[in-house]
Motif scaffolding. Structure first.
Motif, PDB file in Angstrom:
ATOM      1  N   LEU A  16       0.828  -1.210   0.000  1.00 36.40           N
ATOM      2  CA  LEU A  16       0.000   0.000   0.000  1.00 36.40           C
ATOM      3  C   LEU A  16       0.864   1.262   0.000  1.00 36.40           C
ATOM      4  N   ILE A  17       1.958   1.222   0.736  1.00 35.20           N
ATOM      5  CA  ILE A  17       2.866   2.372   0.752  1.00 35.20           C
ATOM      6  C   ILE A  17       3.560   2.515  -0.604  1.00 35.20           C
ATOM      7  N   ALA A  18       3.983   1.398  -1.169  1.00 38.74           N
ATOM      8  CA  ALA A  18       4.707   1.441  -2.439  1.00 38.74           C
ATOM      9  C   ALA A  18       3.855   1.958  -3.581  1.00 38.74           C
ATOM     10  N   ASP A  19       2.550   1.606  -3.592  1.00 39.81           N
ATOM     11  CA  ASP A  19       1.720   2.062  -4.715  1.00 39.81           C
ATOM     12  C   ASP A  19       1.056   3.406  -4.465  1.00 39.81           C
ATOM     13  N   GLY A  20       1.370   4.026  -3.333  1.00 40.15           N
ATOM     14  CA  GLY A  20       0.861   5.356  -3.060  1.00 40.15           C
ATOM     15  C   GLY A  20      -0.512   5.404  -2.424  1.00 40.15           C
ATOM     16  N   SER A  21      -1.105   4.243  -2.124  1.00 39.35           N
ATOM     17  CA  SER A  21      -2.411   4.235  -1.460  1.00 39.35           C
ATOM     18  C   SER A  21      -2.327   4.838  -0.062  1.00 39.35           C
ATOM     19  N   LEU A  22      -1.188   4.651   0.565  1.00 39.41           N
ATOM     20  CA  LEU A  22      -0.919   5.232   1.882  1.00 39.41           C
ATOM     21  C   LEU A  22       0.492   5.799   1.880  1.00 39.41           C
ATOM     22  N   SER A  23       0.702   6.831   2.669  1.00 37.39           N
ATOM     23  CA  SER A  23       2.064   7.326   2.863  1.00 37.39           C
ATOM     24  C   SER A  23       2.639   6.676   4.110  1.00 37.39           C
ATOM     25  N   ALA A  24       3.956   6.632   4.173  1.00 36.27           N
ATOM     26  CA  ALA A  24       4.610   6.092   5.364  1.00 36.27           C
ATOM     27  C   ALA A  24       4.217   6.894   6.592  1.00 36.27           C
ATOM     28  N   ALA A  25       4.029   8.200   6.430  1.00 31.25           N
ATOM     29  CA  ALA A  25       3.640   9.049   7.566  1.00 31.25           C
ATOM     30  C   ALA A  25       2.251   8.682   8.074  1.00 31.25           C
ATOM     31  N   GLU A  26       1.322   8.395   7.174  1.00 31.88           N
ATOM     32  CA  GLU A  26      -0.023   7.995   7.595  1.00 31.88           C
ATOM     33  C   GLU A  26       0.016   6.680   8.367  1.00 31.88           C
TER      34      GLU A  26
END
Length: 492
Positions: A16-26
């Motif tokens: 999810l982080i890699a495909d931009g669905s979520l940011s690491a900060a979120e």
């Protein structure tokens, strides 16, 4: 997007982080919010490193788990500049001077380290209750222990703080908490994961370091991250044929599996543990495996004495070193720790070497068993997780231990037969796991069952030396056949 952390394993979060669905900060914010909401009840965090985690998360991060929050274990997973207490009062302000190979590899994999989890004092018990940190609680039932020594790690993963956490196993310390908290726990073979640079081999090679996870694929992928020797390691294991993560797509074939539900030390085994093994045997047969009752020809009582002899010597050495380095009083340690150290100081070098020599016999007997069977199936534990405080040494016994220590009566105790009594008392609840440690082979606890009280029940598989691939293939097959990921321990 709202982050429901408990719905994802580490591999899923990384995607999810890699495909931009979520940011690491979120993901980090959601992780910290969950920890802050649940931690007063669980008490699984020994060292808070969230500010270092925020810095790491904000910077460039790459690797298979880029941006995924991670918790170390607060013993021998050194992170330079961070506190490392080992659950002991004398080390409450101790700061690690070096970073271990384990932590370096976690960081290179992109994991965001946000803290370290609780462990019993010096990692010595199968319950996580200390004078320094208090009691860590099992998310499945807060009145019970999550086990030990990776109890804080298991509690944190089961509570949904993080999808996986650092763990280590010197006598069952990955597999026991995995069984008690409904997680997957793999103890690798000796030398699979480097203990350097501070250690060559932990506990005479009995300790292996890895992770506790919800999913098999996370454990396999992390073994790919962590596996491999460092310069100066005393033991270098043969590299795998292919990545461990790739093994999950391979059929394990028709395995020959011997099983036993008999306690090696002659204690009782709860009916739900026996039932779990029998149900697992039926499931295995339905998957095409050959299963029959069989066990290696090993004297369980002798193995227990050998394990406790290792314990005594290690505790004596560890407490002596800590006292030299911190100038602390002996009374800073728990009375149980002091009693173990007393026995270790009283044991001669010759007696220790004699006990250590028996390890070869256990390995040869297990090797003979594995000439006929691919795997050995047992309950992971004989009894379920104890209630918090139930395993405390009674106060009068603690006071007696203090008096005996002051009198220096360790040799008299060794001659009194107390070693056999301590061996049984310490291993009665968890007698099945030490075999894999003293023979250096891989073993796993799989969370296939639950008891009538709703607490998880694990079953253990022991493989030949270096055969993590066999375990992971079977674990993946079992996970597909009897999924456990939908079972939830704790909701906020």
């Amino acid at each position: 997007m709202t982050v429901a952390l408990q719905d994802y394993d580490a591999t899923g979060l990384a995607a999810l982080i890699a495909d931009g669905s979520l940011s690491a900060a979120e993901v980090l914010d959601a992780t910290l919010a969950r920890i802050d909401a649940a931690e007063p009840r669980i008490n699984a965090i020994a060292v808070d490193l969230r500010e270092r985690g925020r810095e790491q998360s904000a910077g460039p991060n790459a690797g298979p788990f880029a941006g995924v929050p991670f918790l170390l274990k607060d013993i021998f997973q050194e992170y330079a500049g961070a506190r490392m207490t080992m659950g002991a009062l004398p080390l409450k302000d101790h700061v690690a001077k070096t970073t271990s190979a384990y932590v370096e590899r976690c960081r290179r994999a992109g994991l965001v380290i946000i803290g370290a989890t609780t462990t019993p004092e010096l990692g010595l018990k199968a319950t996580t209750e200390t004078m320094l940190h208090g009691a860590t609680r099992n998310p499945w039932n807060l009145d019970h222990t999550p086990g030990g020594s990776s109890g804080g790690a298991a509690a944190a993963v089961a509570a949904g703080y993080v999808p996986m956490a650092g763990a280590s196993d010197g006598g069952g310390s990955i597999r026991i908490p995995a069984a008690y908290c409904g997680l997957f726990g793999l103890k690798p073979s000796r030398g699979r994961v480097s203990e350097g640079p501070v250690l060559g081999e932990g506990w005479e090679g009995a300790v292996c370091t890895h992770v506790l996870t919800r999913s098999v694929r996370d454990s396999a992928a992390m073994l790919d991250v962590l596996a491999g020797a460092e310069p100066g390691d005393p033991f270098v294991i043969t590299q795998p044929e292919r990545p461990f993560a790739a093994e999950l797509d391979h059929d394990p074939g028709r395995l020959r599996i011997g099983f036993s539900v008999r306690s090696p030390v002659g204690g009782r085994v709860d009916p739900e543990m026996i039932e779990a093994v029998h149900k697992t045997a039926v499931l295995l047969e339905s998957l095409g495996h050959h299963v029959e009752e069989a066990e290696p020809s090993i004297d369980g009582g002798l193995l227990a004495r050998c394990y406790m002899g290792l314990y005594f010597g290690l505790v004596a050495a560890m407490t002596a070193r800590i006292r030299r380095e911190t100038l602390c009083a002996a009374s800073s340690f728990h009375p149980d720790t002091r009693a173990l150290a007393l026995l270790g100081r009283a044991m001669s070098a010759g007696a220790f070497v004699e006990l250590r020599a028996h390890w070869n016999g256990f390995a040869r007997a297990l090797g003979e068993f594995h000439a006929h069977y691919d795997l050995f199936l047992t309950p992971t534990t004989a009894l379920g997780p104890a209630r918090i405080g139930a395993l405390d040494t009674p106060r009068p016994v603690q006071l007696l231990s203090t008096v005996i220590d002051r009198l220096g009566a360790g040799r008299a105790l060794l001659k009194s037969g107390i070693v056999d009594e301590l061996s049984f008392k310490n291993l009665e609840r968890t007698p099945f796991t030490q075999l894999a440690n003293l023979t250096f082979v891989p073993a796993m606890s799989v969370p296939l069952h639950q008891g009538p009280d709703g607490l998880p029940v694990g079953v253990q598989f022991v493989a030949r030396f270096g055969a993590e691939a066999t375990l992971l293939r079977l674990a993946a097959q079992l996970e597909r056949a009897a999924p456990w990921s939908t079972r939830r321990a704790f909701r906020i």
